[in-house]
Scaffold this motif. Structure first.
Motif, mmCIF file in Angstrom:
data_model
loop_
_atom_site.group_PDB
_atom_site.id
_atom_site.type_symbol
_atom_site.label_atom_id
_atom_site.label_comp_id
_atom_site.label_asym_id
_atom_site.label_seq_id
_atom_site.Cartn_x
_atom_site.Cartn_y
_atom_site.Cartn_z
ATOM 1 N N LEU A 6 7.827 -2.297 5.007
ATOM 2 C CA LEU A 6 9.058 -2.565 5.731
ATOM 3 C C LEU A 6 10.226 -1.724 5.226
ATOM 4 O O LEU A 6 10.920 -1.106 6.041
ATOM 5 C CB LEU A 6 9.390 -4.055 5.702
ATOM 6 N N PRO A 7 10.467 -1.636 3.899
ATOM 7 C CA PRO A 7 11.592 -0.801 3.455
ATOM 8 C C PRO A 7 11.373 0.676 3.784
ATOM 9 O O PRO A 7 12.301 1.368 4.192
ATOM 10 C CB PRO A 7 11.634 -1.018 1.936
ATOM 11 N N VAL A 8 10.162 1.164 3.623
ATOM 12 C CA VAL A 8 9.870 2.573 3.909
ATOM 13 C C VAL A 8 10.063 2.861 5.390
ATOM 14 O O VAL A 8 10.709 3.832 5.777
ATOM 15 C CB VAL A 8 8.435 2.950 3.461
ATOM 16 N N ILE A 9 9.519 1.989 6.238
ATOM 17 C CA ILE A 9 9.638 2.195 7.680
ATOM 18 C C ILE A 9 11.096 2.076 8.106
ATOM 19 O O ILE A 9 11.584 2.876 8.898
ATOM 20 C CB ILE A 9 8.730 1.213 8.447
ATOM 21 N N GLY A 10 11.809 1.106 7.563
ATOM 22 C CA GLY A 10 13.220 0.951 7.890
ATOM 23 C C GLY A 10 14.022 2.180 7.490
ATOM 24 O O GLY A 10 14.855 2.672 8.261
ATOM 25 N N LEU A 11 13.758 2.703 6.298
ATOM 26 C CA LEU A 11 14.450 3.903 5.832
ATOM 27 C C LEU A 11 14.113 5.096 6.714
ATOM 28 O O LEU A 11 14.987 5.868 7.098
ATOM 29 C CB LEU A 11 14.076 4.189 4.375
ATOM 30 N N MET A 12 12.832 5.220 7.073
ATOM 31 C CA MET A 12 12.411 6.344 7.909
ATOM 32 C C MET A 12 13.039 6.246 9.305
ATOM 33 O O MET A 12 13.474 7.256 9.863
ATOM 34 C CB MET A 12 10.889 6.405 7.989
ATOM 35 N N LEU A 13 13.071 5.049 9.882
ATOM 36 C CA LEU A 13 13.675 4.883 11.202
ATOM 37 C C LEU A 13 15.181 5.142 11.161
ATOM 38 O O LEU A 13 15.729 5.761 12.080
ATOM 39 C CB LEU A 13 13.383 3.492 11.758
ATOM 40 N N PHE A 116 5.180 8.025 18.911
ATOM 41 C CA PHE A 116 4.713 8.575 20.182
ATOM 42 C C PHE A 116 5.557 8.045 21.329
ATOM 43 O O PHE A 116 6.162 6.979 21.222
ATOM 44 C CB PHE A 116 3.261 8.143 20.452
ATOM 45 N N ASN A 117 5.507 8.764 22.444
ATOM 46 C CA ASN A 117 6.092 8.218 23.665
ATOM 47 C C ASN A 117 5.153 7.133 24.201
ATOM 48 O O ASN A 117 4.021 6.979 23.743
ATOM 49 C CB ASN A 117 6.344 9.317 24.710
ATOM 50 N N ARG A 118 5.629 6.384 25.157
ATOM 51 C CA ARG A 118 4.877 5.251 25.699
ATOM 52 C C ARG A 118 3.577 5.674 26.383
ATOM 53 O O ARG A 118 2.657 4.888 26.541
ATOM 54 C CB ARG A 118 5.770 4.472 26.675
ATOM 55 N N ALA A 119 3.452 6.938 26.778
ATOM 56 C CA ALA A 119 2.240 7.412 27.463
ATOM 57 C C ALA A 119 0.987 7.244 26.600
ATOM 58 O O ALA A 119 -0.105 7.074 27.140
ATOM 59 C CB ALA A 119 2.395 8.872 27.878
ATOM 60 N N THR A 154 3.972 4.236 15.755
ATOM 61 C CA THR A 154 5.011 3.528 16.489
ATOM 62 C C THR A 154 5.062 4.094 17.909
ATOM 63 O O THR A 154 4.626 5.223 18.155
ATOM 64 C CB THR A 154 6.409 3.663 15.836
ATOM 65 N N ILE A 155 5.563 3.293 18.815
ATOM 66 C CA ILE A 155 5.772 3.705 20.199
ATOM 67 C C ILE A 155 7.268 3.652 20.456
ATOM 68 O O ILE A 155 7.881 2.582 20.407
ATOM 69 C CB ILE A 155 5.025 2.785 21.200
ATOM 70 N N GLU A 156 7.835 4.830 20.687
ATOM 71 C CA GLU A 156 9.269 4.966 20.936
ATOM 72 C C GLU A 156 10.096 4.187 19.909
ATOM 73 O O GLU A 156 11.006 3.442 20.247
ATOM 74 C CB GLU A 156 9.590 4.603 22.383
#
Length: 182
Positions: A6-13, A116-119, A154-156
Protein backbone atom coordinates in the motif's frame (compact mmCIF):
# COMPACT_ATOMS: atom_id res chain seq x y z
CA UNK A 1 1.46 -8.88 2.20
CA UNK A 2 -1.29 -6.50 1.07
CA UNK A 3 -0.27 -3.83 3.51
CA UNK A 4 3.41 -3.79 2.54
CA UNK A 5 2.43 -2.74 -1.00
CA UNK A 6 0.00 0.00 0.00
CA UNK A 7 2.68 2.62 0.82
CA UNK A 8 4.70 1.74 -2.29
CA UNK A 9 1.65 1.81 -4.56
CA UNK A 10 0.41 5.03 -2.98
CA UNK A 11 3.81 6.67 -3.45
CA UNK A 12 4.03 5.44 -7.04
CA UNK A 13 0.51 6.68 -7.87
CA UNK A 14 1.23 10.05 -6.27
CA UNK A 15 4.45 10.37 -8.28
CA UNK A 16 2.55 9.38 -11.41
CA UNK A 17 -0.10 12.06 -10.79
CA UNK A 18 2.57 14.73 -10.22
CA UNK A 19 4.35 13.63 -13.40
CA UNK A 20 1.11 13.61 -15.42
CA UNK A 21 0.16 17.06 -14.13
CA UNK A 22 3.55 18.42 -15.20
CA UNK A 23 3.20 16.93 -18.67
CA UNK A 24 0.03 18.79 -19.57
CA UNK A 25 -2.21 15.74 -19.12
CA UNK A 26 -2.75 15.05 -22.82
CA UNK A 27 -2.61 11.63 -24.39
CA UNK A 28 -0.76 12.89 -27.46
CA UNK A 29 2.93 12.15 -27.44
CA UNK A 30 5.32 14.91 -28.38
CA UNK A 31 6.73 14.62 -31.86
CA UNK A 32 10.51 14.23 -31.95
CA UNK A 33 12.32 17.43 -32.83
CA UNK A 34 15.10 17.74 -35.34
CA UNK A 35 15.88 16.54 -38.82
CA UNK A 36 13.56 13.71 -40.00
CA UNK A 37 16.56 12.11 -41.74
CA UNK A 38 18.18 11.64 -38.32
CA UNK A 39 15.36 9.28 -37.29
CA UNK A 40 16.59 6.51 -35.02
CA UNK A 41 19.78 8.19 -33.82
CA UNK A 42 18.38 8.50 -30.30
CA UNK A 43 17.26 4.89 -30.15
CA UNK A 44 19.11 1.67 -29.58
CA UNK A 45 18.25 -1.88 -30.51
CA UNK A 46 18.16 -4.54 -27.82
CA UNK A 47 17.30 -8.22 -27.88
CA UNK A 48 14.49 -9.26 -25.57
CA UNK A 49 12.69 -12.47 -24.72
CA UNK A 50 8.91 -12.36 -25.00
CA UNK A 51 6.53 -15.11 -23.89
CA UNK A 52 3.52 -16.03 -26.04
CA UNK A 53 1.15 -19.00 -25.96
CA UNK A 54 1.81 -22.16 -27.93
CA UNK A 55 -0.89 -23.25 -30.39
CA UNK A 56 -2.42 -25.66 -27.85
CA UNK A 57 -2.62 -23.04 -25.06
CA UNK A 58 -0.61 -25.36 -22.86
CA UNK A 59 2.63 -23.42 -22.38
CA UNK A 60 4.24 -20.06 -22.79
CA UNK A 61 6.96 -20.20 -25.41
CA UNK A 62 9.91 -17.77 -25.55
CA UNK A 63 10.43 -15.68 -28.67
CA UNK A 64 13.57 -13.63 -29.18
CA UNK A 65 12.98 -10.23 -30.71
CA UNK A 66 14.95 -7.09 -31.42
CA UNK A 67 13.16 -3.94 -30.25
CA UNK A 68 14.10 -0.28 -30.36
CA UNK A 69 14.19 1.73 -27.16
CA UNK A 70 15.21 5.27 -26.33
CA UNK A 71 17.27 4.17 -23.32
CA UNK A 72 18.12 1.11 -21.26
CA UNK A 73 16.10 2.44 -18.32
CA UNK A 74 14.00 -0.47 -16.94
CA UNK A 75 10.77 1.53 -17.26
CA UNK A 76 11.45 2.35 -20.91
CA UNK A 77 12.47 -1.23 -21.72
CA UNK A 78 9.53 -2.64 -19.73
CA UNK A 79 7.02 -0.52 -21.63
CA UNK A 80 8.58 -1.55 -24.97
CA UNK A 81 8.44 -5.22 -23.93
CA UNK A 82 4.73 -5.01 -23.12
CA UNK A 83 4.05 -3.10 -26.35
CA UNK A 84 5.80 -5.92 -28.24
CA UNK A 85 3.56 -8.45 -26.45
CA UNK A 86 0.51 -6.41 -27.50
CA UNK A 87 1.81 -6.42 -31.08
CA UNK A 88 1.84 -10.22 -30.97
CA UNK A 89 3.87 -12.89 -32.72
CA UNK A 90 3.96 -14.19 -36.27
CA UNK A 91 4.16 -17.81 -35.12
CA UNK A 92 2.70 -18.00 -31.61
CA UNK A 93 -0.68 -17.06 -30.11
CA UNK A 94 -1.33 -13.55 -28.83
CA UNK A 95 -1.65 -13.23 -25.07
CA UNK A 96 -2.59 -9.54 -24.67
CA UNK A 97 -5.54 -7.85 -26.44
CA UNK A 98 -4.25 -5.62 -29.22
CA UNK A 99 -6.30 -2.60 -28.10
CA UNK A 100 -4.46 -2.62 -24.77
CA UNK A 101 -2.14 0.25 -23.99
CA UNK A 102 0.47 0.69 -21.30
CA UNK A 103 -0.36 4.00 -19.67
CA UNK A 104 2.67 3.88 -17.38
CA UNK A 105 5.18 1.59 -15.78
CA UNK A 106 7.06 2.33 -12.58
CA UNK A 107 9.90 0.19 -11.27
CA UNK A 108 10.86 0.42 -7.60
CA UNK A 109 13.20 -2.07 -5.89
CA UNK A 110 12.65 -5.04 -8.24
CA UNK A 111 8.89 -4.47 -8.40
CA UNK A 112 6.91 -3.03 -11.30
CA UNK A 113 3.58 -1.25 -11.22
CA UNK A 114 2.05 -1.45 -14.69
CA UNK A 115 -0.98 0.69 -15.48
CA UNK A 116 -3.08 -0.30 -18.50
CA UNK A 117 -6.02 1.31 -20.22
CA UNK A 118 -9.41 -0.32 -19.71
CA UNK A 119 -9.10 -2.23 -23.03
CA UNK A 120 -6.91 -4.82 -21.31
CA UNK A 121 -9.94 -5.84 -19.27
CA UNK A 122 -12.80 -4.99 -21.62
CA UNK A 123 -11.33 -6.66 -24.73
CA UNK A 124 -9.90 -9.76 -23.09
CA UNK A 125 -11.22 -13.00 -24.59
CA UNK A 126 -11.75 -14.53 -21.14
CA UNK A 127 -11.29 -17.96 -19.70
CA UNK A 128 -8.99 -18.98 -16.88
CA UNK A 129 -6.27 -20.22 -19.26
CA UNK A 130 -6.38 -17.04 -21.31
CA UNK A 131 -6.18 -15.01 -18.13
CA UNK A 132 -3.25 -17.03 -16.80
CA UNK A 133 -1.35 -16.65 -20.06
CA UNK A 134 -2.02 -12.90 -20.25
CA UNK A 135 -0.80 -12.33 -16.70
CA UNK A 136 2.26 -14.54 -16.93
CA UNK A 137 3.32 -13.55 -20.43
CA UNK A 138 3.59 -10.00 -19.07
CA UNK A 139 5.06 -10.90 -15.67
CA UNK A 140 7.58 -13.44 -17.03
CA UNK A 141 8.61 -11.14 -19.91
CA UNK A 142 9.22 -8.26 -17.49
CA UNK A 143 11.09 -10.50 -15.04
CA UNK A 144 13.32 -11.85 -17.82
CA UNK A 145 14.07 -8.50 -19.45
CA UNK A 146 14.17 -5.93 -16.66
CA UNK A 147 14.81 -8.13 -13.63
CA UNK A 148 11.70 -7.46 -11.56
CA UNK A 149 10.48 -10.04 -9.04
CA UNK A 150 6.90 -8.76 -8.71
CA UNK A 151 4.38 -7.05 -10.99
CA UNK A 152 1.27 -5.22 -9.84
CA UNK A 153 -1.42 -4.52 -12.43
CA UNK A 154 -3.69 -1.50 -12.38
CA UNK A 155 -6.40 -0.35 -14.78
CA UNK A 156 -6.37 3.40 -15.36
CA UNK A 157 -4.69 3.97 -12.00
CA UNK A 158 -6.92 1.67 -9.95
CA UNK A 159 -6.19 -1.71 -8.41
CA UNK A 160 -9.11 -3.97 -9.26
CA UNK A 161 -10.24 -7.08 -7.38
CA UNK A 162 -9.90 -9.10 -10.58
CA UNK A 163 -9.08 -7.78 -14.00
CA UNK A 164 -10.29 -10.83 -15.91
CA UNK A 165 -12.65 -12.55 -13.47
CA UNK A 166 -10.66 -15.60 -12.35
CA UNK A 167 -7.48 -14.43 -10.63
CA UNK A 168 -7.36 -11.83 -7.86
CA UNK A 169 -5.27 -8.85 -8.97
CA UNK A 170 -5.08 -6.92 -5.72
CA UNK A 171 -1.65 -8.39 -4.97
CA UNK A 172 1.47 -8.35 -7.13
CA UNK A 173 2.31 -11.41 -9.22
CA UNK A 174 5.66 -13.18 -9.12
CA UNK A 175 7.04 -14.92 -12.21
CA UNK A 176 5.91 -18.45 -12.97
CA UNK A 177 8.57 -20.01 -15.15
CA UNK A 178 6.92 -23.45 -14.79
CA UNK A 179 4.52 -22.35 -17.55
CA UNK A 180 7.38 -22.01 -20.03
CA UNK A 181 8.27 -24.66 -22.57
CA UNK A 182 11.74 -24.09 -23.99
Amino acid sequence: MKRRWLPVIGLMLAALMVFAAGCGGGDKQAEPQGDPDDKGQDTQQIEVTLYFSDDQAMYLVPEQRIIEVESDDPEVVGKAVIEALIEGSDTLLKTVPEESQVLSIEVVENAALVDFNRALKDNHWGGSTGETFTVYSIVNSLAKNIGVNEVQFTIEGEIEESIFGHMPTTEPFTPNFDLIKE
